[in-house]
Design an enzyme around this catalytic site. Structure first.
Site, PDB file in Angstrom:
ATOM      1  N   TYR A  75       4.866   5.943   1.102  1.00  0.00           N
ATOM      2  CA  TYR A  75       3.566   5.368   1.458  1.00  0.00           C
ATOM      3  C   TYR A  75       3.169   4.358   0.389  1.00  0.00           C
ATOM      4  O   TYR A  75       3.315   4.640  -0.815  1.00  0.00           O
ATOM      5  CB  TYR A  75       2.492   6.468   1.528  1.00  0.00           C
ATOM      6  CG  TYR A  75       1.090   5.917   1.677  1.00  0.00           C
ATOM      7  CD1 TYR A  75       0.496   5.792   2.931  1.00  0.00           C
ATOM      8  CD2 TYR A  75       0.365   5.479   0.556  1.00  0.00           C
ATOM      9  CE1 TYR A  75      -0.767   5.259   3.073  1.00  0.00           C
ATOM     10  CE2 TYR A  75      -0.901   4.938   0.696  1.00  0.00           C
ATOM     11  CZ  TYR A  75      -1.469   4.828   1.950  1.00  0.00           C
ATOM     12  OH  TYR A  75      -2.718   4.289   2.084  1.00  0.00           O
ATOM     13  N   GLU A  80      -1.473  -1.710   4.060  1.00  0.00           N
ATOM     14  CA  GLU A  80      -0.844  -0.389   3.959  1.00  0.00           C
ATOM     15  C   GLU A  80       0.511  -0.416   4.669  1.00  0.00           C
ATOM     16  O   GLU A  80       0.616  -0.969   5.762  1.00  0.00           O
ATOM     17  CB  GLU A  80      -1.750   0.660   4.624  1.00  0.00           C
ATOM     18  CG  GLU A  80      -1.220   2.074   4.532  1.00  0.00           C
ATOM     19  CD  GLU A  80      -2.054   3.040   5.378  1.00  0.00           C
ATOM     20  OE1 GLU A  80      -2.998   3.638   4.853  1.00  0.00           O
ATOM     21  OE2 GLU A  80      -1.746   3.179   6.584  1.00  0.00           O
TER      22      GLU A  80
END
Ligand code: GDP
Ligand code: MN
Length: 379
Positions: free
Chosen positions: A101, A189
């Site tokens: 992530y 993101e």
């Protein structure tokens, strides 16, 4: 301004971040044609302004034409958390060794940019933050200094990714930081950022939110504004230049000033009601603005009562009162109005409204009693 995944990937690609080859399409035949061009296996991905598409059945691997056809037809039209899929993205499937992530956003309290990186990717970062906060490596970046490669490398090392991923991750994160700052994004993101069995690091998903105040610096961002999801009420309100947000309740709200509009929404829920919208008519309250606001609210079938909450500042009470009366003459209303008028020249305003009061136009002396009245009428 939130981008769809494929728009986010095109944005990333401009900054040299590796993404998979793919194409957006809106029908099954085109999806199959794209897959044939790219070569199987492919991934068929729902393009909606919400996450968790994988769990909802909106991300499917297809090994051949039949599977591509099947997945494309199942995903088109799928309802993912209230978002109906109209666009799918077909991309070359990747082999995944590990899922990470990565993100950048603004940490308002620290007044610095915040980068987050975790070896536990693929899942929602909120759940990692809940169950295993130590698994998220954070870095604060001062926008004046920027992100040095040295600091970036130390950050990547702190995240305990597979050592094979270090160089690739540093390269992507440096580019991601550039995309975030030069692209005037509020948030970027990548989840998952993957390590392939071959050792390459690659962005498999893209979540990008651009600062709509920066559109003037990036004329090509206009295309994203056009594809923003807005409900019909919001589109109508934006066309009239009103600051409007649709909500779930039954009480239409009109207030002058965003702060007052927000407090109005709060006070309505305090008295057990629910606002149907947030509408800030700004400093002025001319008949034109008021009529536009009443029209937008009146067209919302869930509205059962309307609360006009005005605190006169530069705008004087009698102007507001005249505006309301004139607007009511122009718009045929289906729901009763409760007015609270205070501030500059409130007395004069109230005496203008007094003769017009009836069971469709009521006045209350305080914000709280007006909210209670509007809530009662909405029942
Ligand atoms: P989200 O659920 O909306 O976040 O959609 P993602 O784009 O993140 O996809 C969800 C999951 O599908 C990923 O975490 C992967 O595990 C899987 N996935 C997506 N693309 C591929 C791919 O190219 N190959 C493989 N093997 N899995 C994929
Ligand atoms: Mn994802």
């Amino acid at each position: 301004m939130d981008l769809l995944e494929y728009q986010g990937k095109q944005f990333f690609a401009q900054y040299g971040i590796p993404v998979s080859d793919g194409e957006a399409c809106t029908d099954v035949d085109t999806a199959v044609a794209v897959a044939e061009r790219i070569g199987y296996p492919v991934v068929v991905k729902a393009q909606v302004h919400t996450g968790g598409r994988g769990k909802a059945g909106g991300v499917k691997l297809a090994a051949n034409t039949e599977e591509c056809r099947e997945h494309a037809s199942n995903i088109l039209g799928l309802d993912i958390k209230g978002h109906i899929v109209e666009i799918i993205w077909v991309e070359s499937a990747s082999d995944i060794a590990e899922e990470y992530y990565a993100s950048f956003t603004l940490d308002r309290s620290a007044k610095l940019h915040l980068g987050m990186l975790s070896a536990e990717g693929g899942v929602e970062i909120e759940s990692v933050a809940d169950t295993n906060p130590d698994a998220i490596a954070k870095i604060h970046v001062n926008p004046v200094d920027g992100l040095s490669e040295e600091a970036c490398r130390a950050w990547v090392e702190a995240a305990n990714l597979n050592p094979k991923a270090t160089d690739g991750a540093v390269d992507i994160l440096m580019k991601l930081y550039t995309a975030y700052t030069e692209g005037d994004a509020d948030m970027v993101e990548i989840n998952p950022l993957i390590l392939k069995p071959t050792g390459e690091v690659h962005a498999l998903d893209a979540k990008v939110s651009l600062d709509s105040n920066a559109v003037y610096r990036h004329p090509d961002y206009e295309q994203y504004d056009a594809s923003q999801p807005r409900d019909e009420r919001e589109t109508a309100a934006h066309e009239k230049g009103l600051q409007y947000v649709g909500l779930e309740g039954t009480i239409g709200v009109i207030a002058n000033g965003a702060g007052l509009a927000m407090s109005t929404v709060d006070v309505i829920s305090q008295v057990g009601g629910a606002a149907a919208n947030f509408l800030d008519i700004g400093g002025g309250a001319s008949a034109d603005v008021m009529a536009g606001a009443l029209e937008v609210i009146n067209n919302d079938p869930s509205v059962k009562s309307i609360f006009i909450n005005i605190f006169g500042g530069i705008t004087r009470g009698e102007e507001v009162a005249n505006g309301i009366i004139e607007a009511m003459g122009r718009v045929k209303l289906d729901s009763p109005i409760v007015i609270r008028l205070d501030g500059t020249n409130a007395e004069e305003g109230r005496s203008i409204l007094a003769p017009a009061l009836n069971d469709m136009l009521m006045m209350e002396s305080t914000m709280l009693s007006a909210a209670a009245k509007a809530a009662e009428l909405a029942k």
